[in-house]
Scaffold this motif. Sequence first.
Motif, PDB file in Angstrom:
ATOM      1  N   GLY A  63      49.057  93.239  57.598  1.00 57.58           N
ATOM      2  CA  GLY A  63      49.055  93.660  58.923  1.00 57.58           C
ATOM      3  C   GLY A  63      47.928  93.219  59.373  1.00 57.58           C
ATOM      4  N   ARG A  64      46.563  93.312  58.789  1.00 62.99           N
ATOM      5  CA  ARG A  64      45.510  92.766  59.228  1.00 62.99           C
ATOM      6  C   ARG A  64      45.563  91.263  59.518  1.00 62.99           C
ATOM      7  N   ALA A  72      40.300  89.625  58.671  1.00 61.06           N
ATOM      8  CA  ALA A  72      41.557  88.831  58.028  1.00 61.06           C
ATOM      9  C   ALA A  72      41.197  87.925  56.882  1.00 61.06           C
ATOM     10  N   PRO A  73      40.153  87.332  56.985  1.00 61.71           N
ATOM     11  CA  PRO A  73      39.766  86.430  55.889  1.00 61.71           C
ATOM     12  C   PRO A  73      39.513  87.194  54.544  1.00 61.71           C
ATOM     13  N   TYR A  74      39.175  88.185  54.545  1.00 63.27           N
ATOM     14  CA  TYR A  74      38.762  88.925  53.383  1.00 63.27           C
ATOM     15  C   TYR A  74      40.205  89.622  52.827  1.00 63.27           C
ATOM     16  N   SER A  75      41.164  90.006  53.892  1.00 63.21           N
ATOM     17  CA  SER A  75      42.468  90.381  53.422  1.00 63.21           C
ATOM     18  C   SER A  75      43.171  89.291  52.811  1.00 63.21           C
ATOM     19  N   MET A  76      43.311  87.948  53.288  1.00 64.34           N
ATOM     20  CA  MET A  76      43.858  86.986  52.877  1.00 64.34           C
ATOM     21  C   MET A  76      43.281  86.661  51.400  1.00 64.34           C
ATOM     22  N   LEU A  77      41.857  86.595  51.156  1.00 65.38           N
ATOM     23  CA  LEU A  77      41.325  86.581  49.760  1.00 65.38           C
ATOM     24  C   LEU A  77      42.106  87.292  49.014  1.00 65.38           C
ATOM     25  N   CYS A  78      41.984  88.703  49.324  1.00 65.75           N
ATOM     26  CA  CYS A  78      42.597  89.542  48.451  1.00 65.75           C
ATOM     27  C   CYS A  78      43.937  89.557  48.119  1.00 65.75           C
TER      28      CYS A  78
END
Length: 208
Positions: A63-64, A72-78
Amino acid sequence: MVFVRTRLPLIVTFVAGFIIIAQYYFNIPAWKALSADLLRFNVVLAAFALALGIGGIVRLHSGRIRRRAPEAPYSMLCLVTLALFLVVGFAQTTRGTTYRWLWDYILLPVQATSYATTFFFITSAAYRAFRVKNSYAAVLMASAVIMMLRVGIFASAMPWMPNISAWVWDIPNTAGMRAVTIGGALSLVGNAFRVIIGLERGHLGGGE
């Protein structure tokens, strides 16, 4: 529908809790076998809970990414890291060389970095706690100073200090920890009893 959502979970909780607890007091082989089966079934439920947690993480971070939030970049990395660990884990199991490499050279350094940053928070909390405002803070500060003076150059300059520190550690500290442990155990037993008899219904989503 109301019975399924409220009464049935209470009945299942009571029966399962009674079976698990009673097997410690009755030497009945069939009862002990049933209790062991319930404990193994608990592992299965934990696996489903883990899958549900993974789904929640994916939903939150996807969602982020869709909203292009600042995180968003940290969410993608996660999500990439989560997928990588899952794929490698299913392909090689947790004992595979690639999985162990990911664990040793990615996860462990990140954890060590996170733990290292807590040093500054602990230092700040200790500074605030050591400001003597009452008798309890004075006892806390005196105990901390005594424990810190047992090592390094302080121990060399004051050879009698390690004996005092050992006494503080073995007598007052042990007594306090035992009191905390007993109090926590009693609270755990009380809360478990409330869950079994239906007074605590937090596992039903807060329903009465």
